[in-house]
Scaffold this active site. Structure first.
Site, PDB file in Angstrom:
ATOM      1  N   LYS A 113      50.039  37.118  85.468  1.00 62.65           N
ATOM      2  CA  LYS A 113      50.676  38.105  84.749  1.00 62.65           C
ATOM      3  C   LYS A 113      52.314  37.781  84.320  1.00 62.65           C
ATOM      4  CE  LYS A 113      46.951  41.345  83.999  1.00 62.65           C
ATOM      5  NZ  LYS A 113      46.004  40.489  84.971  1.00 62.65           N
TER       6      LYS A 113
HETATM    7  C1  LIG Z   1      44.819  40.023  84.701  1.00 64.26           C
HETATM    8  C2  LIG Z   1      44.147  38.857  85.697  1.00 64.26           C
HETATM    9  C3  LIG Z   1      42.967  38.217  85.188  1.00 64.26           C
HETATM   10  C4  LIG Z   1      42.147  38.536  83.866  1.00 64.26           C
HETATM   11  O1  LIG Z   1      42.911  37.900  82.792  1.00 64.26           O
HETATM   12  P1  LIG Z   1      42.468  38.625  81.084  1.00 64.26           P
HETATM   13  O2  LIG Z   1      43.664  37.802  80.502  1.00 64.26           O
HETATM   14  O3  LIG Z   1      42.672  39.977  81.334  1.00 64.26           O
HETATM   15  O4  LIG Z   1      41.364  37.991  80.775  1.00 64.26           O
HETATM   16  C5  LIG Z   1      42.266  37.268  86.266  1.00 64.26           C
HETATM   17  N1  LIG Z   1      43.036  37.129  87.267  1.00 64.26           N
HETATM   18  C6  LIG Z   1      43.879  37.984  87.711  1.00 64.26           C
HETATM   19  C7  LIG Z   1      44.637  37.586  89.153  1.00 64.26           C
HETATM   20  C8  LIG Z   1      45.068  38.773  86.884  1.00 64.26           C
HETATM   21  O5  LIG Z   1      45.773  39.683  87.300  1.00 64.26           O
END
Ligand SMILES: *Cc1c(COP(=O)(O)O)cnc(C)c1O
Length: 499
Positions: A113
């Site tokens: 993120k």
């Molecule tokens: C948020 C997240 C995901 C999922 O990603 P999306 O964009 O919501 O599909 C997968 N792995 C981690 C570690 C995350 O923080």
């Protein structure tokens, strides 16, 4: 480039408006109104470029109301080697023949993120300036752990912004709590809520919806905004790393430029994999997008059957950032595969709202199934995959990335497809150390150990250094001690901003 809503109620907005508004007034999501394409020649030119140069080139057509200089400033502020610990920003790790991991976890909070949340604050403040907004932007976030920390790191000390994060006092891990209460930055506040995540989320929604309070704050020079994952400003920077991974493979002569690859994406809200889909639409040579889910496999059922049904059991899994039953970003895919049919999209979203499910027509389902392949992994499969991946390649993955690898193995077993494949590694194994150590050494190895002992163990076993962001977390000064009842959140905001 202009932006329009997936539900047809708004069109012709510049990207600055789309980023500023976040969600369209008709409840839809903002999407670009025309395709962006990158031809083979342009790809070749970007092969020798740095991550930042690639980002500027790929983002410019989507953000054409910003000057190249403004985009360059946002990119330079977001993707620094100091924050990411590597000039590659999102390096590709070769595990074996034709198998690669795209490491999206080198940012300040050790998860993917950061790739979006390091960028968004700079774009948002420039968008505000462009639109003539003078108020200070106040970001409110309710978090179950990871998003809040990533938003805090993204907005910290960004001029013209303040960020207030609410977390459930008993609902986050020891490390997550320490990461938040030791947060630095002159514009950050972290507040514990005596309640669960839903209470914190409901409290933030109520503050956003309180017209009188918004008015009171506007008179004091503040305006609310959110760093929500449906904001176009969070999605668009994620397109860059799919191109970057492909270009790295070309540069290293792992593939010929033009040869297709597969991407595997551990998925929750469908944001990350949607960015991969956009990259493919732009002309990146991608054969299959492989969607990997955990036991919350609502998207797997959708891709297989065309039926989306959120009315099902919610599982708490070892890959908690993917524990999601409503994947908001899917709406953007539906808009695209129906040839921008806003009437159909509105109809399905109304069904979802009213009955918790919808079913797309056969042609739409076929268009989705043509690009996406999907499966899920249980917690047991996830743990077994961490162990197997370490044994086979000497490479340690976190639980989310392991879901990706487990599903990729199922894909190869089902299809025999030998195309070179890149798995998105969405978190550092250190971030989910208890599960990773348990997978590698068995449950008894974890019993009675603190999270900090586990970090040391994992470092010794993997040969990887403990990420700076997690090291010595227990020795950093606590800077945020405010705790409130769940009906005291609005007062806390007032106190933090006004008194
Ligand atoms: C948020 C997240 C995901 C999922 O990603 P999306 O964009 O919501 O599909 C997968 N792995 C981690 C570690 C995350 O923080």
């Amino acid at each position: 480039m202009q932006y329009e809503s997936t539900r047809g109620g708004v069109r012709g907005l510049p990207s600055a408006e789309a980023v500023w508004q976040g969600i369209a007034p008709d409840g839809g999501l903002f999407v670009p109104s025309a395709p962006v394409t990158v031809d083979r020649g342009a790809l070749k030119t970007l092969m020798a470029a740095s991550y930042r140069e690639r980002a500027v080139a790929l983002l410019t057509p989507f953000l054409s109301d910003f000057s190249p200089e403004e985009i360059r400033e946002c990119v330079s502020a977001a993707y620094t080697p100091a924050k990411f610990g590597t000039p590659a920003i999102a390096p590709v790790h070769k595990a074996g023949k034709g198998l690669y991991f795209l490491e999206l976890w080198h940012g300040p909070t050790c998860a993917f993120k950061d790739m979006a949340l390091q960028f968004l604050p700079h774009l948002l403040t420039r968008a505000a300036k462009k639109l003539g907004r003078r108020e200070e932007i106040v970001i409110l976030v309710a978090t179950s752990g990871d998003t809040g920390k990533a938003a805090l790191e993204g907005f910290r000390d960004v001029p013209g912004t303040r960020i207030i994060v609410f977390y459930p006092e008993e609902g986050v891990s020891e490390i997550q709590k320490l990461q938040m209460v030791t947060q630095e930055g002159g514009n950050t506040a972290v507040v514990a809520v005596r309640g669960n995540f839903d209470d914190a989320q409901a409290g933030v929604k109520a503050i956003f919806g309180n017209k009188a309070f918004r008015e009171e704050l506007r008179n004091r020079g503040y305006t609310f905004s959110s760093a929500n994952s449906i904001n176009w400003g969070r999605l668009v920077p994620q397109i860059v790393y799919y191109f970057s991974a492909y270009l790295d493979l070309c540069r290293e002569k792992e593939i010929r430029c033009g040869e297709p690859v597969n991407f595997v994406v551990p998925t929750g809200n469908f944001g990350n994999i949607l960015a991969a889909y956009y990259a493919r639409q732009m002309g990146l040579p991608v054969r299959r997008l492989i969607l990997a889910a955990n036991a919350n496999n609502v998207l797997v059922d959708f891709i297989r059957s065309g039926r989306y049904d959120r009315k099902r059991h919610f599982y708490k899994t070892l890959s908690p950032s993917m524990d999601i039953l409503v994947s908001s970003n899917l709406e953007r895919l539906l808009y695209d595969v129906t040839g921008r049919d806003t009437a159909r999209v509105r109809h399905w979203m109304a069904d979802l709202q009213a009955r918790g499910r919808y079913e797309v027509d056969a042609a739409t389902h076929a268009a989705v199934a043509d690009v996406f392949w999907a499966d899920f992994a249980t917690d047991e499969e996830t743990l077994a995959t961490i162990k197997e991946t370490f044994a086979a390649f000497g490479y340690v993955v976190d639980t989310h990335t392991a879901v990706g690898k487990a599903v990729y193995d199922k894909y190869v077993a089902a299809t025999g497809d030998g195309t070179g494949t890149v798995i998105a590694a969405t978190a550092s194994p250190f971030k989910f150390n208890a599960s990773v150590v348990r997978a590698l050494c068995g449950p008894e190895a974890v019993t009675g150990k603190s999270e900090f002992e586990l970090l040391e163990m994992l470092s010794a076993m993997s040969g990887m250094p403990i990420p700076a962001a997690l090291r010595h977390l227990d020795r950093r000064p606590v800077r945020h001690r405010l705790a409130v009842a769940k009906d005291g959140m609005l007062d806390a905001v007032r106190r933090l901003l006004i008194d």
